[in-house]
Scaffold this motif. Structure first.
Motif, PDB file in Angstrom:
ATOM      1  N   ASP A 118      26.430  70.251  16.056  1.00 22.36           N
ATOM      2  CA  ASP A 118      26.139  70.404  14.626  1.00 22.36           C
ATOM      3  C   ASP A 118      25.631  71.797  14.295  1.00 22.36           C
ATOM      4  O   ASP A 118      25.417  72.122  13.124  1.00 22.36           O
ATOM      5  N   GLU A 119      25.467  72.636  15.321  1.00 23.01           N
ATOM      6  CA  GLU A 119      25.109  74.034  15.083  1.00 23.01           C
ATOM      7  C   GLU A 119      26.336  74.948  15.047  1.00 23.01           C
ATOM      8  O   GLU A 119      26.225  76.120  14.704  1.00 23.01           O
ATOM      9  N   GLY A 120      27.507  74.423  15.425  1.00 29.99           N
ATOM     10  CA  GLY A 120      28.717  75.228  15.373  1.00 29.99           C
ATOM     11  C   GLY A 120      29.569  75.072  16.618  1.00 29.99           C
ATOM     12  O   GLY A 120      29.464  74.088  17.358  1.00 29.99           O
ATOM     13  N   SER A 121      30.420  76.062  16.853  1.00 26.60           N
ATOM     14  CA  SER A 121      31.382  76.009  17.959  1.00 26.60           C
ATOM     15  C   SER A 121      30.690  76.088  19.315  1.00 26.60           C
ATOM     16  O   SER A 121      29.585  76.613  19.450  1.00 26.60           O
ATOM     17  N   GLN A 309      37.608  82.381  15.940  1.00 28.76           N
ATOM     18  CA  GLN A 309      37.733  82.531  14.488  1.00 28.76           C
ATOM     19  C   GLN A 309      36.570  81.849  13.766  1.00 28.76           C
ATOM     20  O   GLN A 309      35.982  82.399  12.833  1.00 28.76           O
ATOM     21  N   LYS A 310      36.208  80.655  14.215  1.00 31.15           N
ATOM     22  CA  LYS A 310      35.105  79.925  13.568  1.00 31.15           C
ATOM     23  C   LYS A 310      33.783  80.675  13.713  1.00 31.15           C
ATOM     24  O   LYS A 310      32.992  80.750  12.764  1.00 31.15           O
ATOM     25  N   ALA A 311      33.546  81.211  14.920  1.00 28.17           N
ATOM     26  CA  ALA A 311      32.289  81.924  15.152  1.00 28.17           C
ATOM     27  C   ALA A 311      32.197  83.172  14.276  1.00 28.17           C
ATOM     28  O   ALA A 311      31.150  83.456  13.672  1.00 28.17           O
ATOM     29  N   LYS A 312      33.291  83.922  14.189  1.00 29.34           N
ATOM     30  CA  LYS A 312      33.302  85.130  13.356  1.00 29.34           C
ATOM     31  C   LYS A 312      33.178  84.776  11.876  1.00 29.34           C
ATOM     32  O   LYS A 312      32.503  85.483  11.111  1.00 29.34           O
ATOM     33  N   MET A 313      33.819  83.710  11.486  1.00 29.85           N
ATOM     34  CA  MET A 313      33.752  83.245  10.103  1.00 29.85           C
ATOM     35  C   MET A 313      32.311  82.938   9.703  1.00 29.85           C
ATOM     36  O   MET A 313      31.844  83.319   8.625  1.00 29.85           O
ATOM     37  N   LYS A 314      31.595  82.279  10.606  1.00 32.37           N
ATOM     38  CA  LYS A 314      30.196  81.941  10.339  1.00 32.37           C
ATOM     39  C   LYS A 314      29.326  83.192  10.336  1.00 32.37           C
ATOM     40  O   LYS A 314      28.460  83.369   9.473  1.00 32.37           O
ATOM     41  N   GLU A 315      29.578  84.077  11.302  1.00 30.08           N
ATOM     42  CA  GLU A 315      28.785  85.302  11.437  1.00 30.08           C
ATOM     43  C   GLU A 315      28.920  86.202  10.211  1.00 30.08           C
ATOM     44  O   GLU A 315      27.944  86.797   9.739  1.00 30.08           O
ATOM     45  N   GLU A 316      30.152  86.316   9.665  1.00 27.36           N
ATOM     46  CA  GLU A 316      30.420  87.224   8.556  1.00 27.36           C
ATOM     47  C   GLU A 316      30.451  86.519   7.196  1.00 27.36           C
ATOM     48  O   GLU A 316      30.755  87.148   6.186  1.00 27.36           O
ATOM     49  N   ALA A 317      30.160  85.219   7.161  1.00 24.56           N
ATOM     50  CA  ALA A 317      30.197  84.428   5.919  1.00 24.56           C
ATOM     51  C   ALA A 317      31.556  84.550   5.229  1.00 24.56           C
ATOM     52  O   ALA A 317      31.661  84.798   4.021  1.00 24.56           O
ATOM     53  N   ILE A 318      32.618  84.356   6.005  1.00 23.71           N
ATOM     54  CA  ILE A 318      33.989  84.444   5.498  1.00 23.71           C
ATOM     55  C   ILE A 318      34.423  83.057   5.012  1.00 23.71           C
ATOM     56  O   ILE A 318      34.212  82.057   5.691  1.00 23.71           O
ATOM     57  N   GLY A 319      35.051  83.018   3.857  1.00 23.27           N
ATOM     58  CA  GLY A 319      35.405  81.731   3.261  1.00 23.27           C
ATOM     59  C   GLY A 319      36.772  81.201   3.609  1.00 23.27           C
ATOM     60  O   GLY A 319      37.042  80.015   3.427  1.00 23.27           O
TER      61      GLY A 319
END
Length: 460
Positions: A118-121, A309-319
């Motif tokens: 629940d914290e991510g990938s 991709q998921k980790a980078k998306m979360k790190e950069e707040a990408i939608g």
């Protein structure tokens, strides 16, 4: 108790191997025991377990669940479900972790494991650490409980919340889940989606009798394209073996690559969020990067792999993000990849457009593309070849991107190669504005690979 995994099955994004060759029931038990230990260290107490329709998945799931229980984890057994249903369960039903037994798009003899919390990938160093815990035999001990839960009705209701029923073109759509796990839900879901829907290869069958469960390759969408033409449908939608990827063909039977579909999703997204970042990966066409820029967005290139991709998306707040393979990540869907969710977003988009999908594809600029080329090599050889090519490029001062393998821009396009995260091959893609430019690009890469010691017989 100690256990050492075959090093070839510990991948960047998951664990994956050939059943009863380098991946068996004992490995599955220790995957559960190791993952459960890591969850206990994070004060997490429960885990949703799902499995795809492969012939080996049920027995591997049973062994994995035993390992989790022996680590003191309470297991919620979701049974046969697509991978995105596990993502949904962890995020929407507040379950602390998820583990999916699947080999996604790999051939029938493969199987494996995808993880999240629940914290991510859960990937990269996490998988390395899981292997270390098992090798050292430092396990949590407990007596977890196991309960069954059918989450498919809740998952289906969740998907339907995103369907825009105000825009009704009465589209005719052919669907092909490729005998994969998405077939467990698809017929019921289609009954609730307006339009005319035709389902092929809908029975879950781990032998994949009709075609390989990888819809990013044209040869695996031949049945779908033929059915679309036969039925005079507006489009066809294909899903991979575990349902987290989506591909589409238009009414003329032409396969759209993931980066082309991402452009369509971006048109809607950038209308709502002008100037936003949209992310893809090193295999993506120049068309994608040019189009995002032309629409006023900010294109970002990153590593291949759904967990990367998921980790980078979360790190950069990408939608919004996506890959050529058909993984699409929408922030409104917790940032996770879901082929059925992406399909609903595509239907929404097409219902809101004046042009048909055929007309939209006709408007795309023509790039000449090699498609995805795969060169089989061992992991050691793949690493050596990539490093050798980098050395060659540096020696002549040739600019290149090395965030994930190598990508080199040419006068008319680009070439790239990288080591697959999931199978024993180099992945190659070349692109150019003209046929002659494509041939020049491919010849350049052939020559570089030959100098790096790859036998010409192993090349395309």
């Amino acid at each position: 108790m100690k256990h050492t995994f075959d090093s070839d099955i510990l991948k960047e994004c998951d664990i994956r191997g050939v059943v009863d060759r380098n991946l068996g029931d004992q490995d599955a038990y220790f995957v559960g025991r190791g993952f459960g230990t890591m969850l206990r260290l994070k004060n997490k107490k429960n885990c949703l377990v799902g499995r795809d329709g492969r012939l080996s998945s049920k027995r591997l799931a049973e062994s994995t669940i035993s390992g989790l229980i022996d680590a003191g984890i309470d297991v919620v057994d979701g049974g046969l479900i697509p991978t995105p249903a596990v993502y949904f369960g962890v995020n929407a039903l507040k379950i602390q972790a998820g583990l999916m037994i699947t080999a996604s798009h790999n051939p029938p003899e493969y199987n494996g494991f995808k993880f999240l919390t629940d914290e991510g990938s859960f990937h990269g160093e996490d998988i390395v650490n899981l292997g270390s815990i098992c090798r050292e035999g430092v396990f949590a001990v407990g007596e977890g409980l196991c309960s069954q839960r059918n989450i498919i009705p809740e998952y289906m209701d969740y998907l339907l919340k995103f369907l825009d029923t105000r825009l009704l073109k009465n589209l005719k759509v052919v669907w092909d889940p490729g005998n994969g796990a998405a077939g467990i839900i698809l017929s019921s879901l289609l009954e609730k989606i307006p339009g005319d829907h035709i389902l092929i290869c809908g029975e879950v069958d781990g032998r994949f009798p009709n075609h390989h469960p990888d819809p990013s390759l044209p040869e695996n969408t031949i049945m779908l394209s033929r059915k679309v033409l036969e039925e005079k449908a507006d489009l066809g939608i294909a899903l991979d073996g575990d349902g987290d990827r989506m591909a589409a063909v238009d009414g003329k039977g032409r396969l759209l690559y993931g980066d082309q579909l991402l452009v369509l999703f971006s048109r809607d997204y950038l209308r709502r969020f002008p100037g936003a970042t949209v992310m893809s990966e090193v295999k993506a066409s120049r068309f994608f990067y040019d189009e995002i820029f032309a629409m006023g967005g900010s294109p970002l290139m990153w590593k291949v792999g759904h967990t990367n991709q998921k980790a980078k998306m979360k790190e950069e707040a990408i939608g919004l993000a996506g890959e050529t393979s058909g993984h699409f990540f929408f922030q409104e869907n917790y940032g996770f990849d879901d082929g059925l969710f992406a399909a609903i977003k595509l239907l929404n988009f097409l219902n809101g457009e004046e042009d048909s999908l055929n007309e939209i594809v006709d408007s795309f600029p023509v790039y000449h593309d090699s498609g995805e080329i795969r060169v089989s090599l061992t992991s050691e050889e793949r690493h050596r070849v990539i490093e050798e090519l980098k050395s060659q490029l540096r020696s002549v001062g040739r600019d290149h991107t090395d965030i994930d393998g190598i990508r080199v821009s040419t006068e008319e396009g680009f070439w790239m190669l990288r080591s697959s995260n999931t199978q024993p091959h180099l992945t190659i893609r070349c692109e150019a504005l003209t046929k002659s430019g494509l041939e020049e690009t491919m010849n350049e890469l052939r020559d570089l690979l030959s100098v790096a010691g790859v036998k010409k017989d192993d090349l395309w």
